[in-house]
Design an enzyme around this catalytic site. Structure first.
Site: not given
Ligand code: PAF
Length: 278
Positions: A28-30, A35, A145
């Site tokens: 979801m960015g940020n 990540h 994760g």
């Molecule tokens: O873990 C996340 O960032 C979100 O739940 C995901 C898997 C990208 C789904 O929107």
């Protein structure tokens, strides 16, 4: 290295046409080091690494932080370029939900316990968007994760039950030097809260110690850990010792466990967990 940024499903499919073997990291960015670690795990697994950036309204409750969730697209792209990502898929809401999403993925009862009990509809929203993203990217593997342990199990079960041709690869939680699990929401913490935040993992480690030393009254461990959080100004939602395979209540002789917790520190909801192997 060239990194392609695409925003439409059509452009994504065109770009991935010559890439039958890609590995996918949905986000979801940020983005933070956690990540980037998922990308490090992804890269050797395929010639093409695809990352999506999409803040999915469907998985947020009406009083949750969808509107204020940090959108840091330029910064994220710099980090992804540095990590050697090949394709970034950054759709807007209309691209993912061109019409109201009436067909949804309804996960098993796993969606209603622990985090699901406090965030009704959350895992339905996660499973639905991840299935859609899988259909768009068509990866052979995807990395998630284990900080979001319950999410990982929901998605692992979805892939198994719906026979999706995607391997779900779990990744260990990345932590700051003081133990705090990296999370996009850590940015909401004030300096004083940030100093307090590592207590959550420290208490989970204490719980693991007690179990490893032979304590089997899990309920007592849960209640005492919650009480310790409360004493330090937290508002705990749950601390739970569960069977790692399915998050059900473990029998005393169970050897694969996980201790999970969710608690508010001020206005910020933090979650964490620790695996215990006996
Ligand atoms: O873990 C996340 O960032 C979100 O739940 C995901 C898997 C990208 C789904 O929107």
């Amino acid at each position: 290295m060239n990194m392609d940024i695409v925003t439409s499903v059509t452009a994504l499919r065109e770009r991935l046409q010559g890439e039958p073997n890609n590995v996918f990291v949905p986000t979801m960015g940020n983005l933070h080091e956690g990540h980037i670690d998922l990308i490090r795990i992804a890269k050797p697994k395929a010639a093409c690494t695809v990352v999506s950036i999409f803040v999915n309204r469907l998985q947020f409750g009406p009083r949750e932080d969808f509107e204020r969730y940090p959108r840091t697209f330029e910064n994220d792209c710099d980090k992804l370029r540095g990590a050697g990502v090949n394709v970034v898929f950054a759709p807007d809401e209309k691209e993912i939900y061109p019409e109201p999403q009436t067909y949804v993925v309804e996960p098993s009862d796993l969606q209603h316990i622990l985090d699901g009990a406090f965030r009704p509809g959350h895992f339905r929203g996660v499973a639905t968007v991840v299935l859609k993203l899988f259909n768009m990217v068509m990866p052979h593997a995807a990395i998630f994760g284990k900080k979001d342990y319950q999410q990982y199990l929901v998605l692992r079960d979805m892939v198994r039950q719906l026979a999706l041709p995607v391997e779900i690869i779990p990744a260990d939680t990345v932590r700051a030097a003081d133990g705090l699990a990296l999370s996009s929401r850590n940015g909401y913490l004030s300096p004083a809260e940030r100093a307090e935040a590592p207590r959550l993992y420290a208490l989970l480690r204490d719980a693991r110690e007690r179990i490893a030393r032979g304590e089997r009254n899990f309920q007592r461990i849960e209640l005492e850990t919650m009480a310790q959080l409360s004493q330090h100004g937290w508002n705990p939602q749950y601390v739970a010792v569960r069977r790692r395979a399915d998050l059900q209540t473990p029998a005393a002789e169970e050897r694969g466990l996980v201790v999970l917790a969710a608690a508010y520190l001020g206005k910020t909801r933090l979650i964490d967990n620790i695996e215990v192997t006996l």
